[in-house]
Design a protein around this motif. Structure first.
Motif, PDB file in Angstrom:
ATOM      1  N   LEU A 144       0.839  -1.203   0.000  1.00 31.38           N
ATOM      2  CA  LEU A 144       0.000   0.000   0.000  1.00 31.38           C
ATOM      3  C   LEU A 144       0.871   1.250   0.000  1.00 31.38           C
ATOM      4  CD1 LEU A 144      -2.890   1.012  -0.026  1.00 31.38           C
ATOM      5  CD2 LEU A 144      -2.803   1.106   2.472  1.00 31.38           C
ATOM      6  N   SER A 145       0.802   1.969  -1.094  1.00 35.56           N
ATOM      7  CA  SER A 145       1.558   3.204  -1.269  1.00 35.56           C
ATOM      8  C   SER A 145       0.675   4.396  -0.910  1.00 35.56           C
ATOM      9  CB  SER A 145       2.042   3.294  -2.727  1.00 35.56           C
ATOM     10  OG  SER A 145       2.739   4.491  -2.971  1.00 35.56           O
ATOM     11  N   SER A 146       1.081   5.573  -1.353  1.00 35.71           N
ATOM     12  CA  SER A 146       0.345   6.818  -1.100  1.00 35.71           C
ATOM     13  C   SER A 146       0.737   7.811  -2.182  1.00 35.71           C
ATOM     14  CB  SER A 146       0.701   7.371   0.282  1.00 35.71           C
ATOM     15  OG  SER A 146       0.315   8.733   0.402  1.00 35.71           O
ATOM     16  N   ILE A 147      -0.169   8.742  -2.490  1.00 32.94           N
ATOM     17  CA  ILE A 147       0.202   9.777  -3.462  1.00 32.94           C
ATOM     18  C   ILE A 147       1.336  10.642  -2.917  1.00 32.94           C
ATOM     19  CG2 ILE A 147      -1.975   9.881  -4.725  1.00 32.94           C
ATOM     20  CD1 ILE A 147      -2.828  12.193  -2.990  1.00 32.94           C
ATOM     21  N   LEU A 200       0.971  -3.009  -6.478  1.00 26.88           N
ATOM     22  CA  LEU A 200       0.890  -1.878  -5.564  1.00 26.88           C
ATOM     23  C   LEU A 200      -0.413  -1.130  -5.760  1.00 26.88           C
ATOM     24  CD1 LEU A 200       3.978  -1.828  -7.119  1.00 26.88           C
ATOM     25  CD2 LEU A 200       4.426  -0.498  -5.078  1.00 26.88           C
ATOM     26  N   ALA A 201      -0.796  -0.365  -4.729  1.00 28.04           N
ATOM     27  CA  ALA A 201      -2.011   0.428  -4.813  1.00 28.04           C
ATOM     28  C   ALA A 201      -1.910   1.617  -3.870  1.00 28.04           C
ATOM     29  CB  ALA A 201      -3.238  -0.415  -4.456  1.00 28.04           C
ATOM     30  N   HIS A 202      -2.692   2.635  -4.136  1.00 27.61           N
ATOM     31  CA  HIS A 202      -2.828   3.730  -3.176  1.00 27.61           C
ATOM     32  C   HIS A 202      -4.285   4.173  -3.147  1.00 27.61           C
ATOM     33  CE1 HIS A 202      -3.457   7.501  -5.487  1.00 27.61           C
ATOM     34  NE2 HIS A 202      -2.753   6.919  -6.442  1.00 27.61           N
ATOM     35  N   PRO A 203      -4.763   4.684  -1.997  1.00 29.33           N
ATOM     36  CA  PRO A 203      -6.196   4.985  -1.835  1.00 29.33           C
ATOM     37  C   PRO A 203      -6.603   6.401  -2.180  1.00 29.33           C
ATOM     38  CG  PRO A 203      -5.111   5.190   0.267  1.00 29.33           C
ATOM     39  CD  PRO A 203      -4.041   4.785  -0.712  1.00 29.33           C
ATOM     40  N   GLY A 204      -5.681   7.227  -2.672  1.00 31.26           N
ATOM     41  CA  GLY A 204      -6.015   8.631  -2.871  1.00 31.26           C
ATOM     42  C   GLY A 204      -6.198   9.314  -1.530  1.00 31.26           C
ATOM     43  N   GLY A 255       4.237  -5.538 -10.675  1.00 27.92           N
ATOM     44  CA  GLY A 255       4.683  -4.169 -10.835  1.00 27.92           C
ATOM     45  C   GLY A 255       3.596  -3.172 -11.139  1.00 27.92           C
ATOM     46  N   GLN A 256       2.368  -3.627 -11.383  1.00 25.24           N
ATOM     47  CA  GLN A 256       1.288  -2.683 -11.651  1.00 25.24           C
ATOM     48  C   GLN A 256       0.910  -1.919 -10.390  1.00 25.24           C
ATOM     49  OE1 GLN A 256      -1.654  -5.236 -13.955  1.00 25.24           O
ATOM     50  NE2 GLN A 256      -1.771  -3.330 -15.134  1.00 25.24           N
ATOM     51  N   PHE A 257       0.439  -0.691 -10.597  1.00 27.40           N
ATOM     52  CA  PHE A 257       0.140   0.240  -9.509  1.00 27.40           C
ATOM     53  C   PHE A 257      -1.238   0.830  -9.767  1.00 27.40           C
ATOM     54  CE2 PHE A 257       1.248   4.705  -7.777  1.00 27.40           C
ATOM     55  CZ  PHE A 257       0.857   4.380  -6.493  1.00 27.40           C
ATOM     56  N   PHE A 258      -2.147   0.681  -8.798  1.00 30.84           N
ATOM     57  CA  PHE A 258      -3.522   1.134  -8.980  1.00 30.84           C
ATOM     58  C   PHE A 258      -3.875   2.240  -7.993  1.00 30.84           C
ATOM     59  CE2 PHE A 258      -3.342  -3.240 -10.482  1.00 30.84           C
ATOM     60  CZ  PHE A 258      -3.936  -3.127 -11.734  1.00 30.84           C
ATOM     61  N   GLY A 259      -4.728   3.146  -8.448  1.00 23.68           N
ATOM     62  CA  GLY A 259      -5.182   4.239  -7.603  1.00 23.68           C
ATOM     63  C   GLY A 259      -6.393   4.910  -8.216  1.00 23.68           C
ATOM     64  N   PRO A 260      -6.926   5.934  -7.563  1.00 20.76           N
ATOM     65  CA  PRO A 260      -8.068   6.678  -8.107  1.00 20.76           C
ATOM     66  C   PRO A 260      -7.679   7.423  -9.384  1.00 20.76           C
ATOM     67  CG  PRO A 260      -7.806   7.090  -5.760  1.00 20.76           C
ATOM     68  CD  PRO A 260      -6.563   6.405  -6.215  1.00 20.76           C
ATOM     69  N   SER A 261      -8.661   7.694 -10.228  1.00 26.34           N
ATOM     70  CA  SER A 261      -8.378   8.239 -11.560  1.00 26.34           C
ATOM     71  C   SER A 261      -8.634   9.737 -11.699  1.00 26.34           C
ATOM     72  CB  SER A 261      -9.235   7.497 -12.596  1.00 26.34           C
ATOM     73  OG  SER A 261     -10.621   7.618 -12.273  1.00 26.34           O
ATOM     74  N   TRP A 264      -6.084  14.504  -9.773  1.00 26.33           N
ATOM     75  CA  TRP A 264      -4.700  14.196  -9.430  1.00 26.33           C
ATOM     76  C   TRP A 264      -4.586  12.932  -8.567  1.00 26.33           C
ATOM     77  CZ3 TRP A 264      -6.769  19.160  -8.660  1.00 26.33           C
ATOM     78  CH2 TRP A 264      -6.442  20.080  -9.663  1.00 26.33           C
ATOM     79  N   GLU A 265      -5.415  11.952  -8.926  1.00 30.28           N
ATOM     80  CA  GLU A 265      -5.407  10.644  -8.264  1.00 30.28           C
ATOM     81  C   GLU A 265      -5.839  10.720  -6.799  1.00 30.28           C
ATOM     82  OE1 GLU A 265      -1.756   8.464  -8.800  1.00 30.28           O
ATOM     83  OE2 GLU A 265      -1.654   8.904 -10.931  1.00 30.28           O
ATOM     84  N   THR A 266      -6.649  11.688  -6.457  1.00 28.08           N
ATOM     85  CA  THR A 266      -7.114  11.786  -5.074  1.00 28.08           C
ATOM     86  C   THR A 266      -8.413  11.049  -4.844  1.00 28.08           C
ATOM     87  OG1 THR A 266      -8.312  13.865  -5.500  1.00 28.08           O
ATOM     88  CG2 THR A 266      -6.005  14.036  -4.778  1.00 28.08           C
ATOM     89  N   ARG A 267      -9.192  10.823  -5.893  1.00 24.01           N
ATOM     90  CA  ARG A 267     -10.483  10.166  -5.726  1.00 24.01           C
ATOM     91  C   ARG A 267     -10.961   9.671  -7.083  1.00 24.01           C
ATOM     92  NH1 ARG A 267     -13.681  14.184  -2.727  1.00 24.01           N
ATOM     93  NH2 ARG A 267     -15.424  12.773  -3.053  1.00 24.01           N
ATOM     94  N   GLY A 268     -12.070   8.902  -7.059  1.00 19.43           N
ATOM     95  CA  GLY A 268     -12.659   8.452  -8.317  1.00 19.43           C
ATOM     96  C   GLY A 268     -12.424   6.983  -8.605  1.00 19.43           C
ATOM     97  N   PRO A 269     -12.922   6.519  -9.746  1.00 14.95           N
ATOM     98  CA  PRO A 269     -12.810   5.109 -10.123  1.00 14.95           C
ATOM     99  C   PRO A 269     -11.353   4.652 -10.208  1.00 14.95           C
ATOM    100  CG  PRO A 269     -14.393   6.248 -11.521  1.00 14.95           C
ATOM    101  CD  PRO A 269     -13.699   7.303 -10.729  1.00 14.95           C
ATOM    102  N   VAL A 270     -11.160   3.351 -10.064  1.00 13.08           N
ATOM    103  CA  VAL A 270      -9.807   2.784 -10.044  1.00 13.08           C
ATOM    104  C   VAL A 270      -9.217   2.758 -11.447  1.00 13.08           C
ATOM    105  CG1 VAL A 270      -8.436   0.756  -9.476  1.00 13.08           C
ATOM    106  CG2 VAL A 270     -10.428   1.360  -8.080  1.00 13.08           C
TER     107      VAL A 270
END
Length: 301
Positions: A144-147, A200-204, A255-261, A264-270
């Motif tokens: 779990l990463s972070s912006i 990896l992923a981050h939650p926005g 190696g893929q990294f997912f987050g909100p779209s 600026w990747e703070t919220r929204g669909p993955v």
């Protein structure tokens, strides 16, 4: 909002999933959804009383085990007991984290608390569980990463921020380290010919319990700031979607990294998110891995 949702999580029966920090926030949502799809979920938590409450709330096939990622002896004990009881582990979600906005704090091992909890403990845990992960089919590790990692920098001469400590910068550094770890883990797994996927992923910006806790030391001002944060953030259920996709989507590659779209990747669909230049630098990855080996006393891959 549209896009990837929990409805797309495939059946998880027969799979053992370990979720760190599973008693609240993003970890609780992640554990709940995995259990709902039939996984046997291990709630790896520092506070076992809170973990038992979470287990009752989740229902399904779950168990609670004590894990304090800030203490390497706790990580070793947890891993030893878990692997004695579970020969194989299919999924490890390195979710737990701490964010501080107060004075610098250190662990019993002498490490800066945020770096120790967010990165070093998970590095050690992953290595100690690697044998059990290798024994499973389609095993996966999610970090779990972070912006905040995008604006951070790893100072290898002062990883523990002993000089000129700034709590927010230390948090960003710990999350960059977590991100570098997830990317370097993928490199090393591929080089070893391992089928284990490191994603990896981050939650926005998400309404988890971390931000209010971080502002507790500021009294009434902290309460006001925390409440304002509720307006700017998305729900914890939405924030957990990137890590749930990283954990369960059959099409995820190492190696893929997912987050909100959105915003600026703070919220929204993955969506597939962007990693910083430093996060994907192989030289940085090798250097951090060597540092983690030395600090933890645990070597693998």
């Amino acid at each position: 909002m549209t896009g990837w949702t929990t409805d797309r999580i495939p059946d998880q029966h027969g799979r053992v999933a370990v979720v760190t920090g599973a008693n609240s926030g993003l970890g609780l949502v992640t554990a709940t959804e995995l259990a709902r799809r039939g996984a046997h979920v291990v709630l790896a938590v520092r506070n076992t009383a809170a973990g038992e409450q979470a287990a009752r709330r989740i229902g399904g096939d779950v168990e609670v085990r004590e894990l304090d990622l800030a203490r390497l002896d706790s990580v070793r004990a947890f891993a030893a007991k878990l692997t004695a009881d579970h020969a194989t582990i299919d999924l490890l979600v390195n979710n737990a984290g701490v964010v501080l906005l107060g004075p610098r704090r250190t662990t019993a091992d002498g490490f800066e608390l945020q770096f120790a909890t967010n990165m070093l403990g998970h590095y050690a845990l992953t290595g100690l569980l690697l044998g059990a992960l290798c024994g499973a089919r389609n095993a996966r590790v999610v970090s779990l990463s972070s912006i905040t990692h995008k604006n951070a920098h790893l100072d290898f001469d002062d990883l523990m921020f002993e000089r000129n400590y700034r709590a927010a910068a230390a948090y960003g550094r710990s999350k960059l380290a977590t991100t570098v770890f997830g990317v370097e883990l993928d490199r090393r797994l591929r080089a070893a010919g391992s089928p284990i996927v490191s994603a990896l992923a981050h939650p926005g910006l998400t309404r988890s319990n971390l931000t209010p806790r971080a502002w507790e030391h500021r009294g009434r001002l902290g309460q006001v700031i925390a409440r304002l944060g509720l307006v700017a953030t998305q729900s914890v259920e939405q924030g957990a979607l990137p890590q749930l996709r990283a954990a369960t989507d059959p099409g995820v590659r190492g190696g893929q990294f997912f987050g909100p779209s959105r915003l600026w990747e703070t919220r929204g669909p993955v969506t597939e998110a962007r990693l910083s230049r430093e996060a994907v630098d192989p030289a940085v990855g090798r250097r951090l891995w060597a540092a983690a080996e030395e600090l933890s006393g645990i070597s693998y891959l």
